[in-house]
Design an enzyme around this catalytic site. Structure first.
Site, mmCIF file in Angstrom:
data_model
loop_
_atom_site.group_PDB
_atom_site.id
_atom_site.type_symbol
_atom_site.label_atom_id
_atom_site.label_comp_id
_atom_site.label_asym_id
_atom_site.label_seq_id
_atom_site.Cartn_x
_atom_site.Cartn_y
_atom_site.Cartn_z
ATOM 1 N N HIS A 1 0.817 -1.211 0.000
ATOM 2 C CA HIS A 1 0.000 0.000 0.000
ATOM 3 C C HIS A 1 0.850 1.259 0.000
ATOM 4 O O HIS A 1 2.027 1.235 0.329
ATOM 5 C CB HIS A 1 -0.871 0.057 1.269
ATOM 6 C CG HIS A 1 -1.865 -1.026 1.353
ATOM 7 N ND1 HIS A 1 -3.194 -0.825 1.105
ATOM 8 C CD2 HIS A 1 -1.732 -2.341 1.662
ATOM 9 C CE1 HIS A 1 -3.842 -1.965 1.262
ATOM 10 N NE2 HIS A 1 -2.970 -2.903 1.594
ATOM 11 N N GLU B 1 3.061 -0.277 4.175
ATOM 12 C CA GLU B 1 2.650 1.087 3.816
ATOM 13 C C GLU B 1 3.909 1.822 3.378
ATOM 14 O O GLU B 1 4.763 2.166 4.184
ATOM 15 C CB GLU B 1 2.000 1.795 5.007
ATOM 16 C CG GLU B 1 0.668 1.209 5.416
ATOM 17 C CD GLU B 1 -0.491 1.603 4.493
ATOM 18 O OE1 GLU B 1 -0.249 2.266 3.452
ATOM 19 O OE2 GLU B 1 -1.632 1.234 4.812
#
Length: 164
Positions: A30, A96
């Site tokens: 992500h 992330e």
């Protein structure tokens, strides 16, 4: 991959697919967003896991390999009750990779070389965590790889054996 086109797939669809495929590992990659002030890299395992679990040890290896190449602020190794970590039957990690709403991170995200380095960091982590070896040390010289990039986004990758 959970998608090969720019379409929206629900979290349930993604985890259901992975469970149906019988995948050995679920890696969810992500880019984060917050309020423009947060920046850096972080990764997550499910919050029910101990820091000495096999899944945490894989996360530690992945974290180390990704942080080596991403040139981002290290926000640490974290735990959460995210759907993709909770609903997959196989070990799972969510990464992330920067914050799209932070100027410095966003500048890196626009750079295809940076994205390639981060992708390689993920590959290096998987290879190390699962003790994977290359099938051929001469892969690059025997293979022709064609990448099709439209508006800065890879839309197709083809690979074929070179004719000598």
């Amino acid at each position: 991959m959970s998608r090969t086109a720019d379409i929206t797939r629900s979290l349930k669809e993604r985890t259901d697919d992975a469970n149906a495929w019988g995948a050995d590992y679920f890696l969810s990659i992500h880019v984060n967003a917050f309020n423009g002030s947060a920046h850096g890299y972080e990764d997550y395992i499910h919050n029910s896991l101990s820091d000495s679990s096999r899944r945490a040890l894989i996360r530690d290896i992945m974290h180390e390999e990704i942080v080596k190449v991403n040139n981002l602020h290290n926000r640490g190794k974290k735990k959460a009750n995210f759907h993709v970590l909770r609903e997959t039957r196989m070990p799972a990690l969510l990464t992330e990779n920067g914050f799209i709403d932070h100027a410095s991170d966003a500048q890196k995200l626009r750079d295809p070389n940076w994205r390639q380095a981060v992708a390689q960091g993920h590959v290096n982590g998987l290879a190390r965590a699962f003790n994977l070896k290359r099938k051929s040390t001469n892969l690059k010289s025997n293979m022709a790889i064609k990448r099709v990039i439209v508006d800065g986004m890879q839309v197709r990758l083809t690979q074929k054996k070179r004719m000598c």
